[in-house]
Write a protein that holds these residues in place. Sequence first.
Motif, short mmCIF file in Angstrom:
data_model
loop_
_atom_site.label_atom_id
_atom_site.label_comp_id
_atom_site.label_asym_id
_atom_site.label_seq_id
_atom_site.Cartn_x
_atom_site.Cartn_y
_atom_site.Cartn_z
N PHE A 92 0.81 -1.21 0.00
CA PHE A 92 0.00 0.00 0.00
C PHE A 92 0.85 1.28 0.00
O PHE A 92 0.42 2.33 -0.47
CB PHE A 92 -1.06 -0.02 1.12
CG PHE A 92 -0.67 0.56 2.44
CD1 PHE A 92 -0.64 1.93 2.64
CD2 PHE A 92 -0.40 -0.26 3.53
CE1 PHE A 92 -0.33 2.46 3.87
CE2 PHE A 92 -0.10 0.26 4.76
CZ PHE A 92 -0.04 1.64 4.93
N ILE A 93 2.10 1.21 0.47
CA ILE A 93 2.99 2.36 0.35
C ILE A 93 3.29 2.63 -1.12
O ILE A 93 3.24 3.78 -1.59
CB ILE A 93 4.30 2.12 1.13
CG1 ILE A 93 4.04 2.21 2.63
CG2 ILE A 93 5.37 3.13 0.73
CD1 ILE A 93 5.22 1.80 3.47
N TYR A 96 0.44 4.38 -2.90
CA TYR A 96 0.08 5.75 -2.54
C TYR A 96 1.23 6.76 -2.65
O TYR A 96 1.06 7.93 -2.34
CB TYR A 96 -0.47 5.78 -1.11
CG TYR A 96 -1.94 5.43 -1.06
CD1 TYR A 96 -2.91 6.42 -1.19
CD2 TYR A 96 -2.34 4.11 -0.94
CE1 TYR A 96 -4.26 6.09 -1.18
CE2 TYR A 96 -3.68 3.78 -0.92
CZ TYR A 96 -4.63 4.77 -1.05
OH TYR A 96 -5.97 4.45 -1.05
N LEU A 97 2.39 6.31 -3.12
CA LEU A 97 3.51 7.25 -3.24
C LEU A 97 3.19 8.41 -4.18
O LEU A 97 3.68 9.52 -4.03
CB LEU A 97 4.76 6.51 -3.73
CG LEU A 97 5.55 5.76 -2.66
CD1 LEU A 97 6.67 4.95 -3.30
CD2 LEU A 97 6.12 6.73 -1.62
N SER A 98 2.35 8.15 -5.18
CA SER A 98 2.01 9.19 -6.17
C SER A 98 0.60 9.73 -5.97
O SER A 98 0.03 10.33 -6.88
CB SER A 98 2.16 8.62 -7.58
OG SER A 98 1.31 7.49 -7.76
N ASN A 99 0.03 9.54 -4.79
CA ASN A 99 -1.33 10.02 -4.53
C ASN A 99 -1.39 11.54 -4.64
O ASN A 99 -0.63 12.26 -3.99
CB ASN A 99 -1.77 9.58 -3.13
CG ASN A 99 -3.17 10.03 -2.81
OD1 ASN A 99 -3.36 11.12 -2.26
ND2 ASN A 99 -4.16 9.20 -3.13
N GLU A 173 9.27 -0.27 7.64
CA GLU A 173 8.60 -1.55 7.87
C GLU A 173 8.68 -2.44 6.64
O GLU A 173 8.80 -3.67 6.75
CB GLU A 173 7.13 -1.32 8.24
CG GLU A 173 6.92 -0.64 9.58
CD GLU A 173 7.26 -1.56 10.74
OE1 GLU A 173 7.15 -2.79 10.57
OE2 GLU A 173 7.63 -1.05 11.81
N SER A 174 8.62 -1.82 5.47
CA SER A 174 8.69 -2.63 4.24
C SER A 174 10.07 -3.26 4.08
O SER A 174 10.20 -4.32 3.47
CB SER A 174 8.36 -1.77 3.03
OG SER A 174 9.37 -0.79 2.80
#
Length: 391
Positions: A92-93, A96-99, A173-174
């Motif tokens: 999910f990171i 959403y990096l380009s949100n 965390e990733s």
Amino acid sequence: MIDALLTGYNELVHALSPLVHRIFDPLHMTGVGTYWHIMLVSLGIHHLFYRALPVLSKLTFPRVYGRLSDEDKRSWTVCVLCLVHCAFDTWFIAAYLSNQAMNSDKMRGRDSDFEIYLSITQGYYIWDMLLCIRNYKSYGPMYLVHAALGVYALLILTSGHLQFYALVYILPESLTCHVALAAPAATDGLITLDMLNAAVPGANSTDSCKKLPAEDKWPEECVDNTVALVSINKALAKYNITRRADIIAILSWMVFETASWKYYRNHFPEPGKPGQGTRTMMSWDFVSKYAKSLYPCKYGIAIGDNAANASVATDAQKTNVLDLVTNNDDAFAAGFWFLVNQSGSYYIDETLKDGDNSTFIEFNKEILYVGDADMDERVAVWDTVKEGIKF
């Protein structure tokens, strides 16, 4: 049925949300009042998965998982759950990096779907904090502080504050996902793999256990040097064994008794002696003492009504007790436990001498009560181990 459950769930959320808002909104944590139910569901799922993992691990990796000590099994379970959590965070990171909403205003930009993902992640953080509380004596205060700060930070982030920076906050965390995949072998110690391969040439190949003769009935007991090395170094550290003479003597004993790590239970002459085993093939009397010293509660359950007098234990009770210490770590540590706790002056007075096979022969006769019948073979094994273990 499902519709009724969903209706009841929604009614409960609707009824309790105002109360949760009244508690957390003054603390600028409005996200708690909005997403508390998702956090709790996530917490429950993580806990159920944690409880199911030992069963799944045993079914999926029976040989590897079955030989771990209880402590290592707990660590395995926590690490697998962490790995799954990290994979979810990574996914999910990246999404959403380009949100646009969050990138356009890095202070106030927010996304409601992103808050739901954060709430799911919060379930893991709460589970982690509860784990640190439960294991406080083992983990210590710093793990608990770390976990509590993680929970607090996500409570802020789910409330519409600084959500863009949640990506940066959770990014480490990733990385844990890759650390877990790397799974360090924990082979650091006095003994190296090259030493052990030279000392125990019969187990120096990763496929040595696959080369067992067809008539061998217990292939599940066999390990190679790469597996043995980890447990041997753990045992040396656990019992603070550093003298080369002591190490060579105990390794030689184990190599001889197990035919180079092929067995941890006595089988010969068939059907073998119930209760005799570990990688030293200790007799039942010593297996009983060893298991009781490590796992007093489990020992009491395993031996049942004969806990006060192990000498009259039934064959089934002896087998149950031996099962407690046939995992790799305990089975390979048995000889070093014996040296420290049952060998008297041979350990305390450093009777075993480096490079002197006469003291090894005395150890076999006086402590292990071995006769002359197979002494030459034992000394030959000792010679090979002595040439391989050099530091």
